[in-house]
Design an enzyme around this catalytic site. Structure first.
Site, PDB file in Angstrom:
ATOM      1  N   CYS A  39       0.847  -1.190   0.000  1.00 33.56           N
ATOM      2  CA  CYS A  39       0.000   0.000   0.000  1.00 33.56           C
ATOM      3  C   CYS A  39       0.885   1.243   0.000  1.00 33.56           C
ATOM      4  O   CYS A  39       2.076   1.176   0.292  1.00 33.56           O
ATOM      5  CB  CYS A  39      -0.972   0.011   1.178  1.00 33.56           C
ATOM      6  SG  CYS A  39      -0.236   0.275   2.798  1.00 33.56           S
ATOM      7  N   CYS A  40       0.284   2.358  -0.363  1.00 28.76           N
ATOM      8  CA  CYS A  40       0.987   3.652  -0.387  1.00 28.76           C
ATOM      9  C   CYS A  40      -0.062   4.735  -0.182  1.00 28.76           C
ATOM     10  O   CYS A  40      -1.034   4.509   0.520  1.00 28.76           O
ATOM     11  CB  CYS A  40       1.771   3.826  -1.680  1.00 28.76           C
ATOM     12  SG  CYS A  40       0.756   3.860  -3.167  1.00 28.76           S
ATOM     13  N   ALA A  41       0.110   5.884  -0.797  1.00 33.59           N
ATOM     14  CA  ALA A  41      -0.878   6.953  -0.654  1.00 33.59           C
ATOM     15  C   ALA A  41      -2.058   6.762  -1.606  1.00 33.59           C
ATOM     16  O   ALA A  41      -3.210   6.927  -1.217  1.00 33.59           O
ATOM     17  CB  ALA A  41      -0.226   8.312  -0.880  1.00 33.59           C
ATOM     18  N   TRP A  62      -3.395   3.463   1.408  1.00 33.51           N
ATOM     19  CA  TRP A  62      -3.460   2.915   2.766  1.00 33.51           C
ATOM     20  C   TRP A  62      -4.760   3.266   3.472  1.00 33.51           C
ATOM     21  O   TRP A  62      -5.297   2.454   4.220  1.00 33.51           O
ATOM     22  CB  TRP A  62      -2.236   3.354   3.588  1.00 33.51           C
ATOM     23  CG  TRP A  62      -2.315   4.773   4.088  1.00 33.51           C
ATOM     24  CD1 TRP A  62      -1.925   5.902   3.438  1.00 33.51           C
ATOM     25  CD2 TRP A  62      -2.845   5.196   5.334  1.00 33.51           C
ATOM     26  NE1 TRP A  62      -2.174   7.011   4.202  1.00 33.51           N
ATOM     27  CE2 TRP A  62      -2.745   6.611   5.384  1.00 33.51           C
ATOM     28  CE3 TRP A  62      -3.407   4.544   6.428  1.00 33.51           C
ATOM     29  CZ2 TRP A  62      -3.171   7.367   6.468  1.00 33.51           C
ATOM     30  CZ3 TRP A  62      -3.835   5.303   7.511  1.00 33.51           C
ATOM     31  CH2 TRP A  62      -3.722   6.695   7.525  1.00 33.51           C
TER      32      TRP A  62
END
Length: 94
Positions: free
Chosen positions: A58-60, A86
């Site tokens: 996950c990331c932004a 996220w």
């Protein structure tokens, strides 16, 4: 439409790898997620010892996590899922 059961992945021993920068990670993250910035993923890949362990990236927004998924698969990791942003992933885990 995403029908992935992320909670089930975690229940089966999966881990969440958050590939945002440490500065982004500190501002908010998913409990028990591991922060390995995308730019450092290849150098820190040995932290992920089991290539059969389920991994959720996950990331932004989902762009860096897609890149992380590609890197992990290219290194032989078998069960990698892009969890996207996220914050959205956190909601899906409730």
């Amino acid at each position: 439409f995403d029908t992935t059961n992320y909670k089930d992945i975690l229940d089966k021993g999966g881990v969440i790898i958050d590939v945002r920068s440490p500065e982004e990670f500190i501002t908010g993250n998913i409990e028990n997620s591991i922060n390995i910035p995308l730019t450092q993923l290849s150098a820190n890949i040995l932290q992920l010892k089991d290539k059969n362990q389920p991994i959720i990236t996950c990331c932004a927004s989902g762009i860096r996590s897609a890149g992380a998924k590609r890197i992990l698969i290219s290194k032989g990791y078998k069960r990698v899922t892009n969890g996207g942003g996220w914050n959205n992933l956190k909601e899906k885990l409730k």
